[in-house]
Design an enzyme around this catalytic site. Sequence first.
Site, short mmCIF file in Angstrom:
data_model
loop_
_atom_site.label_atom_id
_atom_site.label_comp_id
_atom_site.label_asym_id
_atom_site.label_seq_id
_atom_site.Cartn_x
_atom_site.Cartn_y
_atom_site.Cartn_z
N LYS A 116 12.13 12.07 45.70
CA LYS A 116 12.93 12.14 46.92
C LYS A 116 12.15 12.69 48.12
CE LYS A 116 17.03 12.34 44.13
NZ LYS A 116 17.77 13.16 43.18
N SER B 252 12.96 13.79 40.24
CA SER B 252 13.53 13.88 41.59
C SER B 252 12.57 14.28 42.69
CB SER B 252 14.73 14.84 41.59
OG SER B 252 15.87 14.19 41.08
N SER C 254 19.93 17.30 45.58
CA SER C 254 19.30 16.16 44.91
C SER C 254 20.29 15.03 44.65
CB SER C 254 18.65 16.60 43.59
OG SER C 254 17.60 15.73 43.23
#
Length: 413
Positions: free
Chosen positions: A99, A96, A154
Amino acid sequence: MFKKKFHTLIKRFLAGTLCLGLLASQPAVAYATEANVSVTPEAAHSTTYSQAADTDSVKGWPSGPCIEGQSAVLMDAVTDTILYSKNADDKLYPASITKIMTALLACENLKMSDTITMSQEAAYGIEAGSSTIYAETDEVFTVEQALMALMLESANEMALALAEKTSGSVKKFVELMNQRAAQLGCKNTHFNNPNGLPDETHYTTASDMMKIAKAAWYNPLFRKFVTTQTYEIPPTNKQSETRYLLNHHKMMAGQSYAYDGVLGGKTGYTNDAGNTLVTYAKRGNSILIAVVLNSTNGAFPDTTSLFDYGFDNFEKVDLNVDSDPVPTKFLPSEKYLLKNNGNTYPFYYMRHVYVTVPTGTDVSTLTRKQWLLNNSIGPKRIKSKYYFHDHMVGYGMQYEKEILSDLLLNTSF
């Protein structure tokens, strides 16, 4: 309609199960979710734990700490000095922390007050159990709300929604991600989605991720999202309750691994990626960025060790070279000097050239390399880099004297 409602019920049931899973040290399946960021101090050290840092080979450089992560980089965000490096060019899965790039592109291309209407593909285009705020088809959010959900919780569906809003489709957004990575000098990165969910063709390196993390930090809008601890999304056209978002970076103030000076960052986890982490911290006049990839026993202790090492062993020094002319011998040719009324004007430094060096270093012992950047448009420039035993510790730029008054009044490194 029944299938949609059933899908929603399953989605929420699995999410609830995931929340209960916060108490477990490892997930049963691989998802880009922050709830699974784990630390198991009793576990055996990783296979790379005792591996010496690459930067240990620099003569006179402080020895770096042992960390669990397979790959890591610690850098001063102002001078670009690499304080610590370990397997920095290993291609690994980012999970993640992907991102960060998604958020940067949204900040560069969207207005925060614009609205996003969730498409069916965005709302339900993620795997069950994946990090989410349970956005529904046709639910309306502002770009700011979507970015907060992306960076704090997230939310994988928000990554898809922001991609569609920015580029018209996820596919085109992924192309933009790779273009931007190339612009930033990333040599070993390829993105295949905007959220970091498992994909064999979705990878990066600690070195490349550092380039992305630094570029993002220098975007003021991005800093707002990466440093926010809590945020509320009020009821929407599809949700009657307020959503309460919490940043899952446990080194921020008040959290379980709180570290003095940490400003924010982004966590990541999948089975294949392990724990991944990007963290920003400031003490005194130094801002450090840490990137850790594939930390099997938790990236928070690794990052703590890196920051302790960075803040305890290095200092940022102003070389005080304001208006220091460059000797003519360093210039490629007299033709590059500005001439007016028979007088020759040399190039001058921009004000405040900083270097980051081991504490107590005599900066007069640093070496300098210079070269001309002869752009066809705009003023000619000379770039200088400073070295500690062949290790770059800072840089500066020089311009023609006549433009200094306009160019340098509000400029500093």
